[in-house]
Design a protein around this motif. Structure first.
Motif, PDB file in Angstrom:
ATOM      1  N   ARG A 250      15.293  31.620  23.120  1.00 51.69           N
ATOM      2  CA  ARG A 250      15.029  32.824  22.011  1.00 51.69           C
ATOM      3  C   ARG A 250      16.294  32.411  20.913  1.00 51.69           C
ATOM      4  N   VAL A 251      17.479  31.829  21.471  1.00 54.60           N
ATOM      5  CA  VAL A 251      18.573  31.729  20.468  1.00 54.60           C
ATOM      6  C   VAL A 251      18.478  30.462  19.685  1.00 54.60           C
ATOM      7  N   PHE A 252      17.550  29.530  20.169  1.00 59.73           N
ATOM      8  CA  PHE A 252      17.308  28.215  19.476  1.00 59.73           C
ATOM      9  C   PHE A 252      15.981  28.652  18.437  1.00 59.73           C
ATOM     10  N   ARG A 253      15.485  29.746  18.719  1.00 56.30           N
ATOM     11  CA  ARG A 253      14.343  29.910  17.757  1.00 56.30           C
ATOM     12  C   ARG A 253      15.044  30.895  16.533  1.00 56.30           C
ATOM     13  N   THR A 254      15.919  31.649  17.108  1.00 62.84           N
ATOM     14  CA  THR A 254      16.623  32.489  15.797  1.00 62.84           C
ATOM     15  C   THR A 254      17.478  31.559  15.097  1.00 62.84           C
ATOM     16  N   ILE A 255      17.957  30.450  15.607  1.00 61.18           N
ATOM     17  CA  ILE A 255      18.830  29.657  14.650  1.00 61.18           C
ATOM     18  C   ILE A 255      17.959  28.629  13.635  1.00 61.18           C
ATOM     19  N   ARG A 256      16.486  28.127  14.261  1.00 59.23           N
ATOM     20  CA  ARG A 256      15.765  27.530  13.655  1.00 59.23           C
ATOM     21  C   ARG A 256      14.983  28.532  12.430  1.00 59.23           C
ATOM     22  N   LYS A 257      14.605  29.711  12.881  1.00 55.24           N
ATOM     23  CA  LYS A 257      13.928  30.647  11.975  1.00 55.24           C
ATOM     24  C   LYS A 257      14.820  30.894  10.567  1.00 55.24           C
ATOM     25  N   ASN A 258      16.070  31.016  10.963  1.00 58.26           N
ATOM     26  CA  ASN A 258      16.990  31.588   9.711  1.00 58.26           C
ATOM     27  C   ASN A 258      17.700  30.190   9.193  1.00 58.26           C
ATOM     28  N   LYS A 259      17.496  28.864   9.752  1.00 51.32           N
ATOM     29  CA  LYS A 259      18.218  27.824   9.309  1.00 51.32           C
ATOM     30  C   LYS A 259      19.619  27.952   9.239  1.00 51.32           C
ATOM     31  N   MET A 260      20.220  28.562  10.525  1.00 49.79           N
ATOM     32  CA  MET A 260      21.649  28.680  10.759  1.00 49.79           C
ATOM     33  C   MET A 260      22.427  27.645  10.636  1.00 49.79           C
ATOM     34  N   ILE A 261      21.806  26.346  11.106  1.00 53.08           N
ATOM     35  CA  ILE A 261      23.009  25.367  11.534  1.00 53.08           C
ATOM     36  C   ILE A 261      21.991  23.960  10.890  1.00 53.08           C
ATOM     37  N   LYS A 262      23.063  23.325  10.347  1.00 52.71           N
ATOM     38  CA  LYS A 262      22.434  21.856   9.745  1.00 52.71           C
ATOM     39  C   LYS A 262      23.418  20.519  10.454  1.00 52.71           C
ATOM     40  N   ARG A 263      22.938  19.479  10.736  1.00 51.90           N
ATOM     41  CA  ARG A 263      23.616  18.643  11.054  1.00 51.90           C
ATOM     42  C   ARG A 263      24.734  18.274  10.271  1.00 51.90           C
ATOM     43  N   GLY A 264      25.985  17.864  11.304  1.00 52.43           N
ATOM     44  CA  GLY A 264      27.126  17.466  10.365  1.00 52.43           C
ATOM     45  C   GLY A 264      28.141  18.669  10.126  1.00 52.43           C
ATOM     46  N   GLU A 265      27.724  19.972  10.263  1.00 51.65           N
ATOM     47  CA  GLU A 265      28.381  21.053   9.781  1.00 51.65           C
ATOM     48  C   GLU A 265      29.671  21.179  10.941  1.00 51.65           C
ATOM     49  N   LYS A 266      30.641  21.832  10.213  1.00 46.31           N
ATOM     50  CA  LYS A 266      31.766  22.180  11.153  1.00 46.31           C
ATOM     51  C   LYS A 266      31.512  23.762  11.329  1.00 46.31           C
TER      52      LYS A 266
END
Ligand code: SF4
Length: 293
Positions: free
Chosen positions: A34-50
């Motif tokens: 469910r946490v992964f789904r929330t992150i994906r749905k809201n585009k919370m994290i992008k590769r390479g980010e700090k």
């Protein structure tokens, strides 16, 4: 306890609002999915980010740090823990010990910043009635400043569904429509904030911490009982007990309402005349409070 709805093992948790029971393994699997789904749905994290992860030493923030650290390679991110010492004797010193222990055990870079070192006051010196107001405003300020200093792309906080629903109702009751809108608006002005646990009930975050043996501080802040938010928390928990799922329902209503408001309103963002931080007023809330300390 009944058997797990997915296997034959003994359940550790009954998800009343979904009508299912879960064993330890399936609880963790369901939680993380469910946490992964929330992150994906809201585009919370992008590769390479700090990602600067705000940690207090409690179950929510340490569970979030644990989760992001566990999957940091999969996300392709760098994480950095930031803890704020507001100056609450007998409480914050205990929680900070847990932060240090956790970060050292998992080899996570961290920084602890205190109100005293930055603003020359502590929460213990503020009138009890206003402790939470000062604490919230300056904690946000410190996190923003540190995020800029360490070049973080996002600030991740451990806010869970209960926190989110409490703030929604609080702002609604106070008719504070600006704050009501700002709950999701900050990404336009500050380092963007993400709350990967905002769709997870508080109780489930506590169980996640327990099942993963995360050593969290169980003490409550001595000022929590004096806050109006504490009353709201009791009220919502009572409602949830009688009608499981009501917290999700409040969150969904807020999201629907927000999408309608956002279409109509584009708030003007100014710079504070004293400190230059983004604000919707002439003088930001932090500078206004600092002048009263
Ligand atoms: Fe700060 Fe109030 Fe939370 Fe205590 S309860 S940590 S004073 S916001």
């Amino acid at each position: 306890m009944p058997k797990c709805s997915k296997c034959n093992k003994k359940a550790v948790y009954i998800k009343k609002y979904a009508g299912t029971a879960l064993c330890d393994e399936h609880f963790i699997e369901d939680f993380e999915k469910r946490v992964f789904r929330t992150i994906r749905k809201n585009k919370m994290i992008k590769r390479g980010e700090k990602i600067a992860v705000a940690v207090s030493g409690g179950k929510d923030s340490l569970s979030l740090l644990y989760f992001l650290n566990k999957y940091r390679r999969r996300f392709g991110i760098e994480i950095f823990a930031v803890a704020v010492d507001e100056g609450i004797k007998g409480y914050r010193d205990l929680t900070l010990k847990k932060v240090i222990k956790f970060c050292e055990e998992y080899e996570i870079n961290y920084r602890i910043v205190s109100f005293w070192e930055k603003y020359k006051f502590t929460i213990d010196k503020i009138d009890k009635k206003h402790a939470c107001d000062y604490c919230g405003v300056f904690r946000r300020r410190v996190l923003n400043e540190v995020a800029v200093e360490i070049n973080a792309d996002k600030i991740a906080t451990g806010h869970n569904l209960d926190d989110e629903v409490q703030v929604i109702l609080l702002n609604f009751i106070r008719a504070d429509i600006n704050r009501f809108i700002r709950l999701r608006e900050r990404k336009k002005v500050y380092t963007e904030r993400i709350k990967p646990f905002y769709e997870i009930p508080e109780k489930e975050v506590a169980i996640y911490a327990l099942l993963n043996n995360i050593d969290v501080c169980l003490e409550e802040c001595p000022y929590v009982h004096g806050s109006f938010r504490y009353e709201i928390r009791k009220f919502i928990n009572n409602l949830e007990e009688k009608s499981p799922g009501i917290k999700f329902s409040i969150l969904r209503s807020y999201e629907k309402l927000l999408s309608l408001i956002e279409k109509k309103e584009e708030k003007e963002i100014k710079k504070c005349r004293k400190c230059g931080m983004p604000t919707s007023r002439d003088i930001c809330k932090a500078c206004e409070l600092l002048s009263k300390v």
